[in-house]
Design a protein around this motif. Structure first.
Motif, short mmCIF file in Angstrom:
data_model
loop_
_atom_site.label_atom_id
_atom_site.label_comp_id
_atom_site.label_asym_id
_atom_site.label_seq_id
_atom_site.Cartn_x
_atom_site.Cartn_y
_atom_site.Cartn_z
N TYR A 21 1.64 6.21 11.80
CA TYR A 21 1.11 6.60 10.49
C TYR A 21 1.14 8.12 10.31
CZ TYR A 21 -1.85 2.19 10.51
OH TYR A 21 -2.35 0.92 10.55
N TYR A 34 3.06 6.63 2.42
CA TYR A 34 3.06 6.97 3.85
C TYR A 34 4.16 7.99 4.15
CZ TYR A 34 -0.16 3.01 4.87
OH TYR A 34 -1.24 2.15 4.91
N LEU A 71 -7.82 1.76 -4.35
CA LEU A 71 -8.58 1.19 -3.23
C LEU A 71 -9.98 1.78 -3.09
CD1 LEU A 71 -5.66 1.13 -0.65
CD2 LEU A 71 -6.88 -0.88 -1.48
N LYS A 98 -16.29 -4.18 -2.98
CA LYS A 98 -16.05 -4.03 -1.54
C LYS A 98 -17.31 -4.21 -0.72
CE LYS A 98 -13.53 -1.24 1.73
NZ LYS A 98 -12.51 -0.21 1.85
N VAL A 124 0.86 -1.18 0.00
CA VAL A 124 0.00 0.00 0.00
C VAL A 124 0.90 1.24 0.00
CG1 VAL A 124 -1.83 1.25 1.19
CG2 VAL A 124 -1.85 -1.25 1.17
N ARG A 132 -3.00 -6.68 2.01
CA ARG A 132 -2.83 -5.25 1.75
C ARG A 132 -2.09 -4.56 2.88
NH1 ARG A 132 -8.60 -5.70 1.22
NH2 ARG A 132 -8.81 -4.27 2.98
N PRO A 133 -0.86 -4.93 3.16
CA PRO A 133 -0.16 -4.28 4.26
C PRO A 133 0.34 -2.89 3.89
CG PRO A 133 1.30 -5.84 3.20
CD PRO A 133 -0.04 -5.97 2.50
N GLY A 134 0.17 -1.96 4.80
CA GLY A 134 0.70 -0.62 4.63
C GLY A 134 1.70 -0.35 5.75
N ILE A 135 1.18 -0.02 6.92
CA ILE A 135 2.02 0.51 8.00
C ILE A 135 3.18 -0.42 8.37
CG2 ILE A 135 0.61 -0.40 9.92
CD1 ILE A 135 2.25 3.09 9.72
N ASN A 165 -5.36 -5.89 6.20
CA ASN A 165 -4.38 -4.82 6.40
C ASN A 165 -3.22 -5.40 7.24
OD1 ASN A 165 -5.65 -5.13 8.86
ND2 ASN A 165 -6.35 -3.01 9.03
N SER A 166 -2.29 -4.55 7.63
CA SER A 166 -1.11 -5.04 8.37
C SER A 166 -1.50 -5.78 9.64
CB SER A 166 -0.21 -3.87 8.78
OG SER A 166 0.27 -3.19 7.65
N HIS A 186 -12.66 -4.55 4.65
CA HIS A 186 -11.62 -3.91 5.45
C HIS A 186 -12.00 -4.02 6.92
CE1 HIS A 186 -8.14 -1.35 5.89
NE2 HIS A 186 -8.81 -0.38 6.46
N LYS A 237 -0.39 4.46 -0.68
CA LYS A 237 -1.19 5.69 -0.65
C LYS A 237 -0.47 6.76 0.16
CE LYS A 237 -3.85 3.93 3.28
NZ LYS A 237 -5.13 3.31 3.69
#
Ligand SMILES: *Cc1c(COP(=O)(O)O)cnc(C)c1O
Length: 364
Positions: free
Chosen positions: A349, A39, A79, A123, A33, A210-213, A191-192, A159, A35
């Protein structure tokens, strides 16, 4: 000489964290991710460490264009899908996959003229109550989409609101399964926090995580767990230097509002970093700051361009000494971004995303 503050993005740490997430969901493909300009790391800079991702997920069409400008030919997922009809032209042109979270987006797609049908991620709102079709409306949306010539393939997405906390994911997972169990299509749920904490429960539904952080080296469930506890490395260091020293007597105060009073003689280092650099103004006395690799405490208020640090634990520190606001010191010692965020009553974040434009950023 420029002001000494500088941020560094660590490519090898990004690659390490991405691999860490992959190992937590070995059969899944991984959306990195990216976005919010990765980050706050910068999409172009982060890309170098994230090349082994299976795809990139983001929200902003301009950011999708930047990914294609990096010559990334693989999957890109919007997303939140399209915001207006003409966004679909860009999806067709750049080959973007896009989320579908509401009936308006299906209407737009039904009216869109394209040679190449689109891959969409439908979704479900399983309780977060931001975007998505309710479980009651989800199947009708799926049926409508599957009849459109503009659609090539439908994947299913939801989500989690509580993957990082005590409520967990069971209630949302049950809602998702009840409606989707007999529908074809790839699934993307995690997510993470869900990957790290609920990987086992999600294994069957993890075609795409969908990992981000976590990719950016911050623990999604801090302070319950730490980034190092999850095997993650810091990907951003914010460093500066001491540009002034003050020797205080007992009773002297520091900074605006005189919010800190010395209770004994003490040495104070003035650091070139303030809220105009993205350092959170909500930090107060006690926030950790690292000087020459040693953990010290901030004292007094954060001002626009400076903070002040109690140098008692590092008597050798002086003008020009290295200061780490978060990330990795040249000694190798780490000051976790989550520790600093916690002192400002926020999350990692927000700190990484808020890095200010005026801070120069290097890649390492
Ligand atoms: C931001 C986002 C993610 C990544 O969440 P992290 O908590 O950063 O891992 C995943 N999915 C969606 C839909 C998002 O908006």
């Amino acid at each position: 000489m420029p002001r000494p503050i500088v941020a560094t993005v660590h490519s090898s740490a990004l690659a390490h964290n991405l691999a860490r997430m992959r190992s937590a969901a070995p059969s899944a493909r991984v959306w990195a991710v990216v976005k919010a300009n990765a980050y706050g790391h910068g999409i172009e800079r982060a890309f170098d460490g994230l090349r082994s991702a299976d795809g990139f997920a983001l929200l902003d069409l301009e950011e999708a264009r930047r990914m294609r400008a990096l010559d990334w030919r693989g999957p890109i997922l919007l997303l939140e899908g399209c915001f207006e009809a003409r966004d679909l032209e860009l999806c067709s042109r750049l080959g973007l996959w896009h989320g579908i979270h509401c009936a308006d987006q299906i209407d737009m797609l039904a009216a869109h003229k394209t040679q190449l049908p689109h891959r969409v991620f439908l979704k479900m709102n399983t309780g977060m109550n931001r975007l998505g079709f309710t479980p009651e409306r989800f199947r009708a949306a799926w049926t409508r989409l599957s009849a459109l010539p503009q659609v090539e393939e439908i994947s299913l997405m939801t989500h989690f609101s509580d993957a990082d906390g005590p409520r967990g994911i069971t209630h949302q997972l049950a809602a998702f399964d009840a409606v989707t169990h007999d529908l074809p299509g790839e699934r993307s749920l995690s997510n993470s926090a869900a990957v790290l904490r609920h990987g086992y429960a999600l294994a069957e539904r993890s075609d795409w995580i969908r990992p981000g952080i976590a990719v950016y080296g911050s623990a999604p469930d801090f302070p319950l767990n730490s980034a190092s506890g999850w095997g993650l490395e810091p990907t951003m260091t914010l460093a500066s230097r001491i540009i002034g020293i003050q020797d205080l007597a007992a009773g002297d105060t520091v900074g605006y509002g005189s919010s800190f009073t010395a209770d004994r003689p003490m040495r104070i280092g003035v650091v070139a970093c303030g809220y105009a650099d993205g350092y959170p103004r909500h930090c107060s006395t006690g926030t950790p700051v690292m000087v020459n690799g040693v953990r010290c405490r901030m004292v007094g208020r954060v001002s626009m361009d400076m903070i002040t640090v109690d140098l008692t634990p590092v008597p050798a520190a002086g003008m020009g000494s290295e200061v780490i606001l978060w990330g990795r010191s040249s000694t190798g010692a780490v000051l976790p971004i989550d520790d600093v965020a916690h002192s400002a009553a926020t999350v990692g974040y927000e700190l990484m995303c808020a890095l200010a434009q005026r801070v120069p950023v290097l890649s390492a």
